[in-house]
Design an enzyme around this catalytic site. Structure first.
Site, short mmCIF file in Angstrom:
data_model
loop_
_atom_site.label_atom_id
_atom_site.label_comp_id
_atom_site.label_asym_id
_atom_site.label_seq_id
_atom_site.Cartn_x
_atom_site.Cartn_y
_atom_site.Cartn_z
N CYS A 64 27.64 48.95 30.59
CA CYS A 64 27.59 50.26 30.21
C CYS A 64 26.44 50.99 30.59
O CYS A 64 25.40 50.34 30.34
CB CYS A 64 27.62 50.12 28.61
SG CYS A 64 27.59 51.60 27.80
N GLU A 90 25.07 63.05 25.06
CA GLU A 90 26.10 63.52 25.52
C GLU A 90 27.51 63.67 24.57
O GLU A 90 27.50 62.79 23.51
CB GLU A 90 26.70 62.35 26.55
CG GLU A 90 26.02 62.11 27.72
CD GLU A 90 26.68 61.23 28.42
OE1 GLU A 90 26.05 60.96 29.70
OE2 GLU A 90 28.09 60.84 28.39
N GLY A 118 25.65 55.29 21.74
CA GLY A 118 25.32 54.49 20.71
C GLY A 118 26.30 53.66 20.01
O GLY A 118 27.47 53.60 20.14
N GLU A 119 25.79 52.77 18.92
CA GLU A 119 26.60 51.89 18.29
C GLU A 119 26.60 52.32 16.76
O GLU A 119 25.88 52.25 16.03
CB GLU A 119 26.00 50.43 18.28
CG GLU A 119 26.48 49.36 17.20
CD GLU A 119 28.05 49.12 17.31
OE1 GLU A 119 28.83 49.14 18.27
OE2 GLU A 119 28.57 49.50 16.21
N SER A 157 34.29 53.24 16.56
CA SER A 157 34.39 52.09 17.66
C SER A 157 32.88 51.21 17.64
O SER A 157 32.12 51.87 17.75
CB SER A 157 34.51 52.51 18.84
OG SER A 157 34.68 51.71 19.88
N CYS A 201 34.73 62.99 21.72
CA CYS A 201 34.21 61.52 21.71
C CYS A 201 32.83 61.86 21.51
O CYS A 201 31.69 62.55 22.39
CB CYS A 201 34.52 61.19 23.13
SG CYS A 201 33.56 59.46 23.58
N CYS A 230 21.32 53.32 23.28
CA CYS A 230 21.95 52.39 22.49
C CYS A 230 21.10 51.01 22.51
O CYS A 230 20.76 50.60 23.82
CB CYS A 230 23.23 52.21 23.01
SG CYS A 230 24.18 50.91 21.96
N SER A 282 35.16 46.66 20.06
CA SER A 282 35.05 46.39 21.59
C SER A 282 35.07 44.72 21.78
O SER A 282 33.96 44.05 21.55
CB SER A 282 33.80 46.91 22.09
OG SER A 282 34.18 48.53 21.93
N LEU A 283 36.12 44.28 22.42
CA LEU A 283 36.12 42.88 22.39
C LEU A 283 35.95 42.40 23.75
O LEU A 283 34.94 41.43 23.99
CB LEU A 283 37.70 42.46 22.11
CG LEU A 283 37.84 41.10 21.74
CD1 LEU A 283 37.24 40.69 20.43
CD2 LEU A 283 39.18 40.87 21.49
N HIS A 284 36.53 42.78 24.76
CA HIS A 284 36.03 42.77 26.19
C HIS A 284 36.22 41.15 26.72
O HIS A 284 36.10 41.06 28.05
CB HIS A 284 34.84 42.97 26.65
CG HIS A 284 34.35 44.45 26.12
ND1 HIS A 284 35.31 45.57 25.99
CD2 HIS A 284 33.25 44.96 25.41
CE1 HIS A 284 34.72 46.71 25.52
NE2 HIS A 284 33.63 46.25 25.31
N ASN A 321 35.03 51.67 34.43
CA ASN A 321 34.53 52.89 35.18
C ASN A 321 33.11 52.41 36.07
O ASN A 321 32.34 52.34 35.23
CB ASN A 321 33.99 53.70 34.03
CG ASN A 321 34.70 55.08 34.54
OD1 ASN A 321 35.13 55.56 35.30
ND2 ASN A 321 34.92 56.05 33.18
#
Ligand code: SAH
Length: 337
Positions: A115, A88, A155-156, A185, A101, A108, A208-210, A284
């Protein structure tokens, strides 16, 4: 042999090796990066005979499989790669800006619990031309120049650092997108933030902490077990010191899970004295997870709490929600039909 990703000098050397005059390298560069041709046959300024001889040479463009337009102007594309895999990419217009993006991997391996991409498993790394192609394709589909690139698709990126760095170099040098307009990111991979710092890029690092503590973070991000939060934050502080660039923290807000007052306090404590910015991303919803999106009021309260505690923070609005905008959702939907 793939041409996409090569510099003007490399393309010049390549055409000369084919027995052509050097200026054809500059033409090739212009047709690939400015005009966005998908095959060498389209380069009408090249002699017909030579074009025919080049029939086997790939520029390295992917195929557009489908396009979804959201009400707010966001365009989401599903692309088919040379080996049949799909990825995507999303174009997000906002005033003068057009942000893409991009995906850095097919699927991933990080398996973050909220996710959609993580739920779909991992296939492979993308090659640099497969990253660059996403920007060119959004540019031609949306009919305007891309100004910003964020590595926040599938992906990372720090597990595919070499190709990501090559793509950043090419997007900057050959397509003219400023490094300061690019964001990488990451969920955090041991040693990779230091490695990235050594390249002294002008790009923004988003982490990305979260979660504000180790146990909650491990619950949401399985790989966090191998990368203690204290070490991650220390690496981020060193990154700022070494590069002089600010770090952004992403915090996907999950109702009741990481948005309580004590989470705001822990987060403020964790980031005390750290010149950084926290982006709150309302969750989301995806079918595969049971989390809930926080209410607007709760989100604002959490933001206000953070700000009162001295944390620089803002809310990032998701775009294109009407078209399964969450990371990985479109690909999943298409693969299951
Ligand atoms: N692997 C990288 C980049 C891809 S994800 C990373 O983890 O940073 C880009 C951002 O989208 C991450 O912050 C991720 O946590 C967030 N994200 C993924 N799924 C989401 C969802 N369902 N709702 C809100 N944010 C999500």
């Amino acid at each position: 042999m793939v041409l996409l990703g090569q510099s003007a000098a490399e393309l010049k050397a390549w055409v000369e090796a084919q027995g052509q005059p050097g200026y054809r390298g500059q033409q090739l560069h212009q047709w690939i990066y400015q005009k966005g041709v998908r095959s060498l046959q389209e380069i009408t300024v090249f002699p017909k005979q030579w074009r025919e001889a080049l029939a086997e040479v790939e520029i390295g463009r992917s195929q557009l499989r489908c396009r979804h337009d959201a009400q707010d102007g966001t365009v989401k594309l599903l692309l088919t790669l040379a080996d049949g895999e799909t990825i995507e990419t999303v174009g997000i217009p906002s005033g003068d800006r057009l942000t893409v993006c991009v995906s850095s991997q097919v699927g991933c391996p990080m398996a973050c619990d909220f996710c959609a991409t993580g739920k779909g498993g991992y296939r492979r790394n993308l090659a640099s031309h497969e990253i660059i192609d996403q920007v060119l394709t959004i540019q031609s589909e949306m009919g305007r120049r891309v100004s910003h690139v964020v590595f926040m698709g599938m992906g990372e990126p720090l597990l595919n650092l070499k190709a990501v760095l090559q793509a950043v170099t090419c997007l900057n040098r050959d397509i003219g997108i400023g490094q300061r307009h690019m964001t990488i990111s990451t969920v955090g991979i041991p040693q990779q933030i230091q490695r990235l710092a050594q390249h002294q890029l002008q790009t923004t690092l988003a982490v990305s902490l979260h979660a504000p503590n180790q146990s909650l973070r491990e619950q949401l991000i399985p790989s966090a077990k191998h990368y203690p939060l204290s070490q991650l934050i220390a690496d981020c502080r060193a990154y700022v010191q070494q590069t002089g660039r600010r770090v952004t923290f992403e915090y996907t807000v999950l109702a009741e899970v990481n948005d309580r007052p004590h989470h705001a306090e822990e987060l403020a404590h964790l980031l005390r004295g750290f010149q950084s910015h926290v982006n709150l991303i309302p969750y989301n919803p995806i079918a595969e997870a049971a989390y809930r999106r926080p209410t607007e009021q709760r989100l604002r309260q959490f933001l206000a709490q953070l700000q009162a505690l001295g944390v620089t923070a803002s809310i990032r609005r998701s775009r294109g929600l009407d078209r399964q905008a969450a990371c990985g959702q479109l690909r999943q939907a298409q693969l299951s039909v």
